[in-house]
Each structure stands twice: as C-alpha cells, then as structure tokens.
Design an enzyme around this catalytic site. Structure first.
Site: not given
Ligand code: IPM
Ligand code: MG
Length: 371
Positions: A189, A245, A221, A249, A142
C-alpha cells in the site's frame, strides 16, 4: 531414513486433521522404508487449559530440536468473544513462529479441475490459476509495538519493517519465481504507508539481481480485486504479514475450499507445516473436517526433508481421491467421506498406486447432511 517430527495438533479440528496427516506419514514410512518419530506438544487453547500458557517452553524445545514441525490449528471462540482476555490461543501460534524465526510463509493455490465448480467465480476465470503467496510472517503490524492510552480510549498497532527483514524473504520469493513462470508481484500500500514504500524500494533495488524475473507492483486493494477478476495473472505474490493473511484466505476461494490450502513456514531454525485454515470450532469432534490442506502440508514437509518422490505420491493420492469424486462435506462430492475415512483412504492410496478409490471399503455414499 529416520526423522524426528514435533507434532502440535492444537485446538478445534486441529487434532482430527493432524491424525489424518499422521496416517499418511505412516503410510509413506511403510512404503519407502522411513521411520518418523513423533513428539507431541501442546499449543493454543489446550495448552492454556493445561498449563496456563499458550506456548509452554517444552513445546518450543521439542520444536527446535526436531527435523520439522507438523502443526494443526489453534483458536477457541471463548477467547474471541472476550477481547479483554490477556492470554489468547493465537499467542501460541505467533510465539512459535517467532521462536523458530519463521519469516517466510509459503501458501500455494492450485485449482483441482473437478472442484472448479465450487468456486463462486466463473470457471473460465480459473483456467491456469497456479499461484503461490510468499507472506512475511514474523514482522509488520502483527509484531510491532502496540498498546492503549492510559484512559483506554485510544489503541495503536504499529507496522515496522527493517530492510533486512524484507530482503531475506524477497530473495526466497525471487528464487521461487525463477523456478516457476518468472513473475513476481509485490503487494503493498505504497501510496499510503511508509513501510510499504520501504518494501517497494527494497524490491526495486534487488530486482537487478534477478533480471529474468518480471516484477509487478500492486496496491493491496487492487490486488484483492485482481485475485477475483484475473487470478491467472499471478505467479509468485510477495507481501507483508497482514496483507498475506488476508489475501491467502481470499485466494482459497479460487480453489473452492479453505480446507484445501497447505502452507510451509521456513526461516532461521526448524520449519513448520500447517494448513492455512483455523480451528473451525463448530466442526470439532464431528469428524467432518477436510484433512486435505493438512495432508498437502505433509507433502510440503516431505519436500522439505528432500523426500520429493514421497511428496509427489501424497499429492497424487489427493488427486486420485478427488478425481473419483470423493471428499469431505465441504467439497460436495458424489461420495461424502468423514474426515477419518478420507484420511484412511488417502493413506491407502499413498501405499498403493493401483488401488481404485471407488472400491475402497471406507468409502460410504451418503448425503452431506448424514455426515
Ligand atoms: C493464519 C491465521 C493466523 C494469522 C491467526 C490464527 C493468528 O489466520 O495462519 O493465517 O493471522 O496468521
Ligand atoms: Mg489467516
């Protein structure tokens, strides 16, 4: 007690969910005799529209000088469709993380018993799922060097970590594991990436300081698969920025909705609390967003201020609402509430332990399509 909070609602559904969080904070203040002073700041797309910058210096200033930062969401599709845009809302979020030195992002995933049918995974697999992701937040790909070749045909992003960046979050993750089930999984990884090998080496050498913690090592993975086929094996997951990240999710699917997962980001200066979901532009202004992730982030904020009883009250309010089979459209509950009605109800439940959610006047029985 009195606390000064920086409030950064951001874009899309950010302002709506933050409003519900503030209702709950005010209810906590009223019930326990605390004063929360709010200083609002712009960040993301709205800040670009107003000032040209996704992170005006004033926003950084009020954030640094507050006791905690309460954050909504950022993002706007008009930038997503324009990969050439020089200024982007996300720079606001990444910028504030960097400015506050928020190297440790904590994302807990728990299953609410009566929502387990929402997960597209067999109920048996979800039994005993209680994990927390420790995601490194201000390093890696990032923030590494990135760019394009002169002719624009080649692009690169570099993933760089210094051992000290790994150690500081690792200590927090190890200590958290000791307060939980004494298990930590490093996700990397290391079979391919040099930076991952540094993570693995560093964790291996730190682990002798934490003899009670069992450390597992998984390639990302495989970890992505294990989260689906055997999620209850995880306790603390430690990982670098981008893997965290993605896996966070993915983990939200276990809970049934992205709208349920809160987060805390801690580091060198003021800590920041935000839901893990994004700005959900399609839902903005419709009063349909789920405020629970934001309100559970409020609970994490209260814990951070050492208001632990207050934090438990807020969490219980969420549990009571869900047990009464009430929630926003994404939860497909028997009673569907708008975002603001859910916020009103959660504030009322925070104020009064004896209130029955079903009897609350804001509860409206509707089908999801009516909302
Ligand atoms: C998160 C989001 C952010 C990230 C984005 C919006 C930049 O996806 O907080 O998980 O990638 O960190
Ligand atoms: Mg995110």
């Amino acid at each position: 007690m009195e606390f000064n909070l920086a409030v950064l609602p951001g874009d899309g559904i950010g302002p709506e969910v933050v409003d519900q969080g503030l209702k709950v904070l005010n209810a906590v203040g009223q019930r326990y005799g605390h004063t929360f002073n709010y200083q609002f700041g712009d960040v993301g797309g709205i800040a670009i529209d107003k000032t040209g910058s996704p992170l005006p210096s004033e926003t950084i200033e009020i954030s640094i000088n507050s006791d905690a930062v309460f954050f909504g969401a950022i993002g706007d599709p008009k930038y997503d469709l324009d990969p050439k845009a020089k200024v982007r809302p996300e720079q606001g979020l990444l910028g504030i993380r960097k400015a506050l030195g928020l190297y440790c992002n904590i994302r807990p995933v728990k299953i609410f018993e009566n929502l387990s049918h929402l997960a597209p995974i067999k109920k048996d697999y979800l039994r005993d799922v209680d994990l927390v992701i420790y995601r490194e937040l201000i390093g890696g790909i990032y923030f590494g060097e990135k760019g394009r070749s002169n002719n624009g045909q080649t692009a690169f992003d570099t993933c760089t970590y210094h051992v000290s960046e790994i150690e500081r979050i690792a200590h927090l993750a190890f200590r958290q594991a000791m307060k939980r089930r004494n298990k930590m999984t490093l996700v990397d990884k290391a079979n391919v990436l040099e930076s991952s090998r540094l993570w693995r080496e560093t964790i291996q050498s730190l682990s002798s300081q934490y003899p009670d913690v069992q450390v597992d090592y998984l390639f990302v993975d495989n970890a992505a698969m294990q989260l689906i086929i055997n999620p209850s094996q995880f306790d603390v997951i430690l990982t670098e920025n981008m893997f965290g990240d993605i896996l966070s999710d993915e983990s939200s699917v276990l809970a049934g909705s992205l709208g349920l997962i809160p987060s805390a980001s801690i580091g060198e200066k003021t800590s920041l609390f935000e839901p893990i979901h994004g700005s959900y532009p399609q839902g903005a202004g419709k009063d349909i967003a789920n405020p629970i992730a934001t309100i559970l982030s409020v609970a994490m904020l209260l814990d951070h201020l050492e208001l632990n009883g207050e934090a438990r009250t807020v969490e219980k309010a969420v549990g009571r609402m869900l047990e009464a089979d009430m929630g926003t459209p994404d939860l497909h509950t028997k009673t569907i509430l708008s975002c603001s009605a859910a916020g009103d109800l959660l504030a009322a439940l925070t104020l009064d332990d004896n209130l029955k959610p079903e009897g609350y006047s804001y509860a409206r029985t509707k089908s999801s399509s009516d909302v």
